[in-house]
Design a protein around this motif. Structure first.
Motif, mmCIF file in Angstrom:
data_model
loop_
_atom_site.group_PDB
_atom_site.id
_atom_site.type_symbol
_atom_site.label_atom_id
_atom_site.label_comp_id
_atom_site.label_asym_id
_atom_site.label_seq_id
_atom_site.Cartn_x
_atom_site.Cartn_y
_atom_site.Cartn_z
ATOM 1 N N ALA A 68 0.822 -1.209 0.000
ATOM 2 C CA ALA A 68 0.000 0.000 0.000
ATOM 3 C C ALA A 68 0.853 1.254 0.000
ATOM 4 N N ALA A 69 1.917 1.250 0.803
ATOM 5 C CA ALA A 69 2.747 2.445 0.934
ATOM 6 C C ALA A 69 3.491 2.780 -0.349
ATOM 7 N N ARG A 70 3.853 1.761 -1.124
ATOM 8 C CA ARG A 70 4.636 2.025 -2.328
ATOM 9 C C ARG A 70 3.794 1.895 -3.596
ATOM 10 N N ARG A 71 3.163 0.743 -3.780
ATOM 11 C CA ARG A 71 2.448 0.505 -5.042
ATOM 12 C C ARG A 71 1.179 1.347 -5.154
ATOM 13 N N LEU A 72 0.371 1.339 -4.108
ATOM 14 C CA LEU A 72 -0.873 2.109 -4.183
ATOM 15 C C LEU A 72 -0.585 3.599 -4.261
ATOM 16 N N LEU A 73 0.461 4.044 -3.574
ATOM 17 C CA LEU A 73 0.845 5.447 -3.669
ATOM 18 C C LEU A 73 1.186 5.807 -5.110
ATOM 19 N N ARG A 74 1.953 4.952 -5.757
ATOM 20 C CA ARG A 74 2.369 5.246 -7.122
ATOM 21 C C ARG A 74 1.196 5.212 -8.100
ATOM 22 N N VAL A 75 0.280 4.272 -7.889
ATOM 23 C CA VAL A 75 -0.924 4.254 -8.732
ATOM 24 C C VAL A 75 -1.719 5.539 -8.511
ATOM 25 N N GLY A 76 -1.780 5.979 -7.259
ATOM 26 C CA GLY A 76 -2.470 7.238 -6.968
ATOM 27 C C GLY A 76 -1.818 8.415 -7.666
ATOM 28 N N VAL A 77 -0.488 8.438 -7.713
ATOM 29 C CA VAL A 77 0.215 9.513 -8.413
ATOM 30 C C VAL A 77 -0.091 9.464 -9.904
ATOM 31 N N VAL A 78 -0.123 8.250 -10.468
ATOM 32 C CA VAL A 78 -0.464 8.114 -11.889
ATOM 33 C C VAL A 78 -1.852 8.685 -12.156
ATOM 34 N N LEU A 79 -2.825 8.309 -11.327
ATOM 35 C CA LEU A 79 -4.182 8.806 -11.517
ATOM 36 C C LEU A 79 -4.253 10.314 -11.311
ATOM 37 N N LEU A 80 -3.385 10.822 -10.457
ATOM 38 C CA LEU A 80 -3.370 12.256 -10.209
ATOM 39 C C LEU A 80 -3.019 13.026 -11.480
ATOM 40 N N GLY A 81 -2.269 12.374 -12.375
ATOM 41 C CA GLY A 81 -1.934 13.016 -13.639
ATOM 42 C C GLY A 81 -3.155 13.360 -14.464
ATOM 43 N N ALA A 82 -4.244 12.635 -14.248
ATOM 44 C CA ALA A 82 -5.470 12.915 -14.985
ATOM 45 C C ALA A 82 -6.081 14.255 -14.582
ATOM 46 N N GLN A 83 -5.667 14.778 -13.447
ATOM 47 C CA GLN A 83 -6.213 16.052 -12.977
ATOM 48 C C GLN A 83 -5.413 17.242 -13.489
ATOM 49 N N LEU A 84 -4.349 16.993 -14.249
ATOM 50 C CA LEU A 84 -3.453 18.067 -14.664
ATOM 51 C C LEU A 84 -3.312 18.117 -16.181
ATOM 52 N N ALA A 85 -3.465 19.292 -16.738
ATOM 53 C CA ALA A 85 -3.208 19.522 -18.148
ATOM 54 C C ALA A 85 -2.025 20.475 -18.282
ATOM 55 N N VAL A 86 -1.322 20.376 -19.390
ATOM 56 C CA VAL A 86 -0.164 21.236 -19.609
ATOM 57 C C VAL A 86 -0.563 22.703 -19.510
ATOM 58 N N SER A 87 -1.749 22.997 -19.963
ATOM 59 C CA SER A 87 -2.220 24.383 -19.890
ATOM 60 C C SER A 87 -2.308 24.873 -18.445
ATOM 61 N N ASP A 88 -2.565 23.939 -17.497
ATOM 62 C CA ASP A 88 -2.616 24.315 -16.080
ATOM 63 C C ASP A 88 -1.241 24.753 -15.587
ATOM 64 N N VAL A 89 -0.208 24.011 -16.010
ATOM 65 C CA VAL A 89 1.157 24.361 -15.601
ATOM 66 C C VAL A 89 1.552 25.702 -16.188
ATOM 67 N N VAL A 90 1.260 25.895 -17.473
ATOM 68 C CA VAL A 90 1.589 27.167 -18.127
ATOM 69 C C VAL A 90 0.863 28.321 -17.449
ATOM 70 N N ALA A 91 -0.380 28.045 -17.023
ATOM 71 C CA ALA A 91 -1.185 29.091 -16.383
ATOM 72 C C ALA A 91 -0.607 29.548 -15.056
ATOM 73 N N LEU A 92 0.264 28.739 -14.438
ATOM 74 C CA LEU A 92 0.898 29.164 -13.190
ATOM 75 C C LEU A 92 1.723 30.418 -13.391
ATOM 76 N N GLY A 93 2.272 30.555 -14.581
ATOM 77 C CA GLY A 93 3.109 31.714 -14.873
ATOM 78 C C GLY A 93 4.565 31.452 -14.538
ATOM 79 N N LEU A 94 5.442 32.174 -15.194
ATOM 80 C CA LEU A 94 6.871 31.993 -14.999
ATOM 81 C C LEU A 94 7.325 32.229 -13.555
ATOM 82 N N PRO A 95 6.813 33.244 -12.852
ATOM 83 C CA PRO A 95 7.264 33.450 -11.470
ATOM 84 C C PRO A 95 7.021 32.237 -10.566
ATOM 85 N N VAL A 96 5.842 31.620 -10.683
ATOM 86 C CA VAL A 96 5.543 30.459 -9.837
ATOM 87 C C VAL A 96 6.390 29.264 -10.248
ATOM 88 N N LEU A 97 6.607 29.088 -11.534
ATOM 89 C CA LEU A 97 7.454 27.980 -11.994
ATOM 90 C C LEU A 97 8.880 28.149 -11.474
#
Length: 334
Positions: A68-97
């Protein structure tokens, strides 16, 4: 047939631990339903720590908890990628990056240097620096293949990021209220400073959906930095120790990070139906709660005490650096 039997036995050994993890997650959800102010993630990590430090944890639970600590965590991180689009990262702006990159660089460098000065050894110092600057236990596990740390070093590093990350879940929301940080500023601060992805979610959601959305994007940007950090440490070790140092064993890009990037790509390309996002988010939350319960069970206060105060001091210093640097930067960009 023999292979099938062996696999069945291996899977069966996971059952006791996973049953306990499932029960812990269920109790955490009930606690959240009764006391909404207590996140199921916070409840899960507390319950996990209680399991071990009250002497309830048994050897039969170890395989399931580790899974659970390793495998389920990693699966959770993979699924977390579904919540992020490249446009979201760009929208942070250069200062935040720049804030994210700077915080990771300063935290990793200072923690590694201080750890060596404290006499903790290069392996443990690198593992703690990676866990505190990037994404906790998953980052420790990924970096372990590069530095070849002893099992005790890995356990200590994971225990430290779990312990201090759990404290951050409580302290940061209180500090944000005292400092009067706006929701977006708090989200940036939480995402840039709290160790585990699940801990970031638990911390940021106390300030509402606006803070949570920003915090997740900022944190995932930190997670992406794991790949170049592992590559840089691997190259450095080859130069210092030569080909025999063992750095070649580590993949340049850990598989769970690849999965995360694939999910980000699918979300950015619009391949994932919008109707899937909510179920994936729920599944991700359950996986994180399970992983946090198991990681909480890795916090053995007596073991930390036997390890010595130097490791605990390093963890506290690393937390102070990542929290302080990111807060100072938030004051400049938000």
């Amino acid at each position: 047939m023999v292979v099938s039997v062996r696999r069945a036995r291996g899977a069966g050994s996971l059952v006791p631990g996973l049953v306990v993890v499932s029960a812990g997650v269920l109790v955490a959800v009930v606690v959240n339903a009764v006391v909404p102010a207590v996140s199921p993630l916070v409840a899960a990590v507390v319950l996990g720590a209680a399991l071990t430090n009250l002497g309830v944890r048994g050897a039969a639970l170890e395989p399931g908890l580790a899974f659970a600590a390793r495998r389920l965590l990693r699966v959770g991180v993979v699924l977390l990628g579904a919540q992020l689009a490249v446009s979201d990262v760009v929208a942070l702006g250069l200062p935040v990056l720049l804030l994210v990159v700077g915080t990771v660089a300063v935290t990793f460098s200072v923690t590694w240097w201080v750890g060596c000065r404290l006499g903790l050894g290069r392996g443990l110092s690198v593992l703690v620096a990676t866990g505190f600057s990037i994404c906790g236990a998953a980052a420790v596990a990924a970096m372990e293949g590069v530095v070849g740390g002893a099992k005790e070093d890995v356990v200590t590093a994971v225990a430290l990021v779990t312990l201090y990350g759990s404290l951050a879940m409580v302290v940061l929301p209180l500090a944000a209220g005292v400092l009067g940080l706006p929701a977006e500023g708090f989200g940036v601060w939480a995402g840039a400073s709290v160790h585990e992805v699940a801990q970031v979610v638990a911390t940021a959601q106390t300030a509402g959906s606006a803070a949570l959305g920003v915090a997740v994007v900022v944190k995932l940007t930190r997670v992406v930095l794991l790949a170049p950090l592992i590559a840089a440490v691997g190259v450095w070790r080859r130069r210092v120790e030569g080909p025999s140092g063992g750095a070649g064993r580590a993949p340049v890009l850990p598989l769970f990070v690849v999965g995360f990037l694939v999910m980000v790509g699918l979300r950015s390309a619009g391949v994932l139906p919008v109707g899937w996002l909510a179920p994936l988010r729920s599944a991700q939350m359950v996986l994180f709660a399970a992983a946090l319960f198991a990681m909480g069970a890795a916090v053995r206060l007596r073991v930390l005490a036997r390890t010595g105060g130097r490791a605990v001091v390093l963890g506290g210093l690393a937390t102070a650096v990542v929290v302080g640097v990111s807060l100072a930067a938030v004051g400049l960009v938000c």
